[in-house]
Design a protein around this motif. Structure first.
Motif, PDB file in Angstrom:
ATOM      1  N   VAL A   1      91.173  80.538 101.342  1.00 47.67           N
ATOM      2  CA  VAL A   1      92.386  80.051 101.986  1.00 47.67           C
ATOM      3  C   VAL A   1      93.528  79.988 100.983  1.00 47.67           C
ATOM      4  CG1 VAL A   1      93.418  78.111 103.199  1.00 47.67           C
ATOM      5  CG2 VAL A   1      91.032  78.725 103.635  1.00 47.67           C
ATOM      6  N   VAL A   2      94.673  80.517 101.354  1.00 44.50           N
ATOM      7  CA  VAL A   2      95.851  80.493 100.496  1.00 44.50           C
ATOM      8  C   VAL A   2      96.775  79.389 100.980  1.00 44.50           C
ATOM      9  CG1 VAL A   2      97.844  81.787  99.678  1.00 44.50           C
ATOM     10  CG2 VAL A   2      95.666  82.949 100.004  1.00 44.50           C
ATOM     11  N   TYR A   3      97.207  78.519 100.081  1.00 48.04           N
ATOM     12  CA  TYR A   3      98.083  77.403 100.450  1.00 48.04           C
ATOM     13  C   TYR A   3      99.423  77.922 100.941  1.00 48.04           C
ATOM     14  CZ  TYR A   3     101.054  73.313  99.918  1.00 48.04           C
ATOM     15  OH  TYR A   3     101.949  72.303 100.135  1.00 48.04           O
TER      16      TYR A   3
ATOM     17  N   ASN B   1      98.711  73.289 104.575  1.00 50.41           N
ATOM     18  CA  ASN B   1      97.240  73.219 104.640  1.00 50.41           C
ATOM     19  C   ASN B   1      96.647  72.940 103.265  1.00 50.41           C
ATOM     20  OD1 ASN B   1      97.896  75.694 103.510  1.00 50.41           O
ATOM     21  ND2 ASN B   1      96.131  76.734 104.376  1.00 50.41           N
ATOM     22  N   PHE B   2      97.229  71.960 102.566  1.00 51.66           N
ATOM     23  CA  PHE B   2      96.810  71.705 101.195  1.00 51.66           C
ATOM     24  C   PHE B   2      95.321  71.381 101.111  1.00 51.66           C
ATOM     25  CE2 PHE B   2      96.210  68.748  97.607  1.00 51.66           C
ATOM     26  CZ  PHE B   2      96.557  69.603  96.575  1.00 51.66           C
ATOM     27  N   TYR B   3      94.818  70.529 102.011  1.00 54.24           N
ATOM     28  CA  TYR B   3      93.411  70.149 101.953  1.00 54.24           C
ATOM     29  C   TYR B   3      92.501  71.366 102.094  1.00 54.24           C
ATOM     30  CZ  TYR B   3      88.884  68.265 103.222  1.00 54.24           C
ATOM     31  OH  TYR B   3      87.543  68.012 103.272  1.00 54.24           O
ATOM     32  N   LEU B   4      92.805  72.248 103.037  1.00 54.52           N
ATOM     33  CA  LEU B   4      91.961  73.425 103.224  1.00 54.52           C
ATOM     34  C   LEU B   4      92.001  74.325 101.998  1.00 54.52           C
ATOM     35  CD1 LEU B   4      92.709  74.436 106.932  1.00 54.52           C
ATOM     36  CD2 LEU B   4      90.693  73.258 106.016  1.00 54.52           C
TER      37      LEU B   4
ATOM     38  N   SER C   1      99.229  63.902  99.963  1.00 49.28           N
ATOM     39  CA  SER C   1      99.124  64.258 101.377  1.00 49.28           C
ATOM     40  C   SER C   1      98.171  65.436 101.551  1.00 49.28           C
ATOM     41  CB  SER C   1     100.501  64.616 101.934  1.00 49.28           C
ATOM     42  OG  SER C   1     100.389  65.281 103.183  1.00 49.28           O
ATOM     43  N   ALA C   2      97.218  65.307 102.486  1.00 48.41           N
ATOM     44  CA  ALA C   2      96.295  66.409 102.755  1.00 48.41           C
ATOM     45  C   ALA C   2      97.019  67.573 103.422  1.00 48.41           C
ATOM     46  CB  ALA C   2      95.152  65.928 103.652  1.00 48.41           C
TER      47      ALA C   2
END
Length: 281
Positions: A170-172, A176-179, A273-274
């Motif tokens: 997964v690329v930020y 979608n920081f948590y992912l 923050s997630a």
């Protein structure tokens, strides 16, 4: 120079991390350190700027290292990842642009210098135009390769092929920081022991304890709203009445282990923050 401990909070591009250093910082011996950052991968590079520059190639999301480092004053750090550059420092004001400029200068110095190819003398062509003489191997290399091979080599948009996307996961993208950091968090929750004291007092959360050198440690946690992650946390142990490390004073919150028994201490905690990775208080 006396023994010191320093903590540098890294930030940038929606990601964050910590660099912990301990040693004499006089250049005669080696300074011990540890770097932990969400989204960091094997091969990412940490630069530590003091009176000299130390370079550390990471072996994953968490790396312990030893470097020879001299620093009479503040220290700056830059973590170069595939997603960008995370920067931080021990000074009261950290000039992120200046640190990034030093990283670019180091990259330019390390880049191989290309030599200009030797110019071949022109020779007459049958049509009267001047051409440059070619060697047989140059003519062979000039033949067009199959279209399928070009696609495999060059990749899609931006020159990144499908294989690199599959390898990087997964690329930020800012939401979608948590992912983006979940693989590294999952590894930490398997690799390190649970921090049961925080698991007991913080509802709907998971914490682990990451031991460092000289008996030091920090904690990493995730807070949930039901089953949805809302915060990713990093905590440094502390005692009541003592201020937090200067480097994280503006972004941390005090979390006591017991409000009734303050002598048990607690943690200075950074909440990210997630969704977007920003630190909140």
């Amino acid at each position: 120079m006396s023994f010191k401990r320093m903590t540098v909070v890294l930030g940038g591009g929606g990601a964050a991390g910590l660099v912990k250093l301990s040693g004499a910082f006089d250049g005669t011996g080696k300074v011990k350190g540890e770097c932990g950052a969400g989204g960091a991968k094997r091969g990412d590079i940490l630069y530590i700027f003091g009176d000299n520059v130390a370079k550390v190639v990471l072996d994953g999301a968490k790396t312990a290292f030893e470097v020879r480092l001299s620093a009479k004053g503040d220290i700056d750090c830059a973590l170069v990842t595939s997603g960008g550059v995370l920067t931080g420092g021990t000074g009261e004001r950290v000039d992120r642009r200046r640190i990034e400029g030093r990283v670019r200068a180091l990259a330019a110095d390390a880049a191989p210098k290309t030599e200009q190819p030797e110019r071949k003398d022109p020779v007459p062509s049958p049509q009267g135009r001047e051409t440059v003489a070619e060697e047989p191997e140059e003519r062979a290399a000039r033949k067009e390769e199959p279209a399928a091979e070009r696609v495999r080599t060059e990749g899609g948009s931006g020159g990144r092929g499908a294989s690199s996307v599959l390898e990087e996961g997964v690329v930020y993208d800012g939401t979608n920081f948590y992912l983006a950091v979940k693989p590294q968090l999952d590894e930490m929750f398997v690799r390190y022991p649970a921090e049961e004291r925080l698991n007991a007092i913080v509802p709907n959360s998971r914490w682990v304890r990451v031991d460092a050198d000289e008996g030091d440690y920090y904690v990493v946690g995730v807070l949930y709203d039901l089953s949805t992650p809302i915060f990713i946390c990093y905590g440094i142990p502390g005692v009541p009445g003592a201020p937090p490390p200067r480097e994280i004073a503006d972004v941390c919150v005090w979390l006591p282990l017991s409000r009734e028994r303050q002598e048990e201490g607690g943690f200075w905690v950074i909440y990210q923050s997630a969704e977007n990775g920003k630190c909140v208080r």
